[in-house]
Design a protein around this motif. Sequence first.
Motif, short mmCIF file in Angstrom:
data_model
loop_
_atom_site.label_atom_id
_atom_site.label_comp_id
_atom_site.label_asym_id
_atom_site.label_seq_id
_atom_site.Cartn_x
_atom_site.Cartn_y
_atom_site.Cartn_z
N MET A 1 0.84 -1.18 0.00
CA MET A 1 0.00 0.00 0.00
C MET A 1 0.88 1.25 0.00
SD MET A 1 -3.00 0.80 2.65
CE MET A 1 -3.34 2.42 3.13
N THR A 2 0.51 2.24 -0.78
CA THR A 2 1.26 3.48 -0.86
C THR A 2 0.50 4.59 -0.15
OG1 THR A 2 2.20 2.83 -2.98
CG2 THR A 2 2.29 5.15 -2.43
N THR A 3 1.21 5.40 0.62
CA THR A 3 0.61 6.50 1.37
C THR A 3 1.21 7.81 0.89
OG1 THR A 3 0.42 5.07 3.30
CG2 THR A 3 0.23 7.43 3.68
N ILE A 4 0.36 8.84 0.73
CA ILE A 4 0.83 10.18 0.39
C ILE A 4 1.22 10.89 1.69
CG2 ILE A 4 0.23 12.42 -0.60
CD1 ILE A 4 0.26 10.30 -2.72
N VAL A 5 2.45 11.36 1.77
CA VAL A 5 2.95 12.04 2.96
C VAL A 5 3.28 13.48 2.57
CG1 VAL A 5 4.70 12.05 4.76
CG2 VAL A 5 3.95 9.89 3.78
N PRO A 6 2.43 14.43 2.95
CA PRO A 6 2.70 15.83 2.60
C PRO A 6 3.87 16.38 3.42
CG PRO A 6 0.77 15.70 4.01
CD PRO A 6 1.20 14.29 3.72
N GLU A 59 6.13 3.97 0.85
CA GLU A 59 5.74 2.57 0.63
C GLU A 59 5.41 1.93 1.96
OE1 GLU A 59 5.32 1.06 -2.31
OE2 GLU A 59 5.86 2.92 -3.32
N GLY A 60 4.27 1.24 2.03
CA GLY A 60 3.86 0.54 3.25
C GLY A 60 4.25 -0.92 3.21
N ALA A 61 4.07 -1.55 4.33
CA ALA A 61 4.40 -2.98 4.41
C ALA A 61 3.25 -3.84 3.93
CB ALA A 61 4.73 -3.33 5.85
#
Length: 61
Positions: A1-6, A59-61
């Motif tokens: 899973m991908t997370t947007i980190v501002p 990038e998530g685990a």
Amino acid sequence: MTTIVPPRERECERCGRTDTWDDDSGTWTVVEENGERLTGDPYCLHEWDINGAYNPLEEGA
């Protein structure tokens, strides 16, 4: 899973103004150091240090 980190902080490359993101107000706020706001030049057309080198994807685990 991908997370947007501002970005959480930014600094103007022209005048040195430094801001941090305030989750409570949902906007950028000027950093204070020793009771003084680091506002830089109030007439500067800020060029923030957030550029192509910044990667908002985590990038998530």
